[in-house]
Write a protein that holds these residues in place. Structure first.
Motif: not given
Length: 206
Positions: A67-75
């Motif tokens: 996990a983690g990539e969606n954190d970037i996607g969500e800013g």
């Protein structure tokens, strides 16, 4: 390690992992658990991890976390993501000294081809997560796998591959959305994770 149970936990990279390509290892006599959640940030995984530990915490668990990539996607800020990762690590370590965790770090993906900003964020997150795991008290049961250029073929070895963002993800490892792994990508992950499990089991038996 005779009764080690594999637990896959994470975002859509876990949710889309084909069952026939789950990592296998000799001592895995229990049915693997898969808890994949499309769009999940690190924070979103806490309740899912909590339920797994509640139901299976007394077993010997081998987590494969991604996990983690969606954190970037969500800013979300990197500091925020690191603190959420630390919370997950603390939950695992507090549950039992027997659990092991393999973390699959962020990976360059084809959609980033001309997006240097995105590549920099992924690269920074990868380094920060690696440091986060290594500074925990029980760091010897936490294992980081650097996936940043894993799907970039020969471009992974050129000068400036990571820092200059010159490594390019190869289409064959991804689905047509240029974001999610294809069967070829999951075959690589299966192999890499199985190799890491082998190392863990050898260390445990010495």
């Amino acid at each position: 390690s005779e009764n080690l149970r594999l637990v896959l936990l994470g975002d859509s990279d876990i949710a889309c992992w084909p069952v026939d390509l789950f990592p296998i290892f000799p001592t895995a006599i229990k049915e693997p658990l898969s808890s994949g959640h499309s769009g999940a940030t690190l924070r979103d995984l806490s309740p899912h991890l909590g339920r797994i530990l509640q139901d299976h915490g007394n077993e010997e668990l081998l987590f494969v976390l991604c996990a983690g990539e969606n954190d970037i996607g969500e800013g979300l800020s990197l500091d925020n993501s690191v603190s959420k990762l630390e919370k997950l690590l603390e939950m695992i370590l507090a549950s039992s000294q027997k659990h092991q965790m393999i973390f699959l770090g962020p990976k360059f993906e084809p959609w980033q081809e001309n997006d240097m900003g995105a590549k920099k964020k992924y690269s920074k997150m990868s380094r920060s997560f690696q440091r986060c795991l290594s500074r925990q008290d029980n760091a010897d049961c936490l294992h980081f796998i650097d996936c940043l250029t894993m799907f970039c073929g020969e471009s992974a070895t050129i000068p400036g591959a990571v820092l200059g963002g010159r490594a390019s993800a190869e289409f064959k490892y991804f689905q047509s959305d240029l974001l999610h792994l294809s069967v070829h990508g999951y075959r690589i992950w299966k192999e890499v994770v199985e190799q890491k499990i082998k190392e863990i089991l050898v260390t445990q038996s010495t």
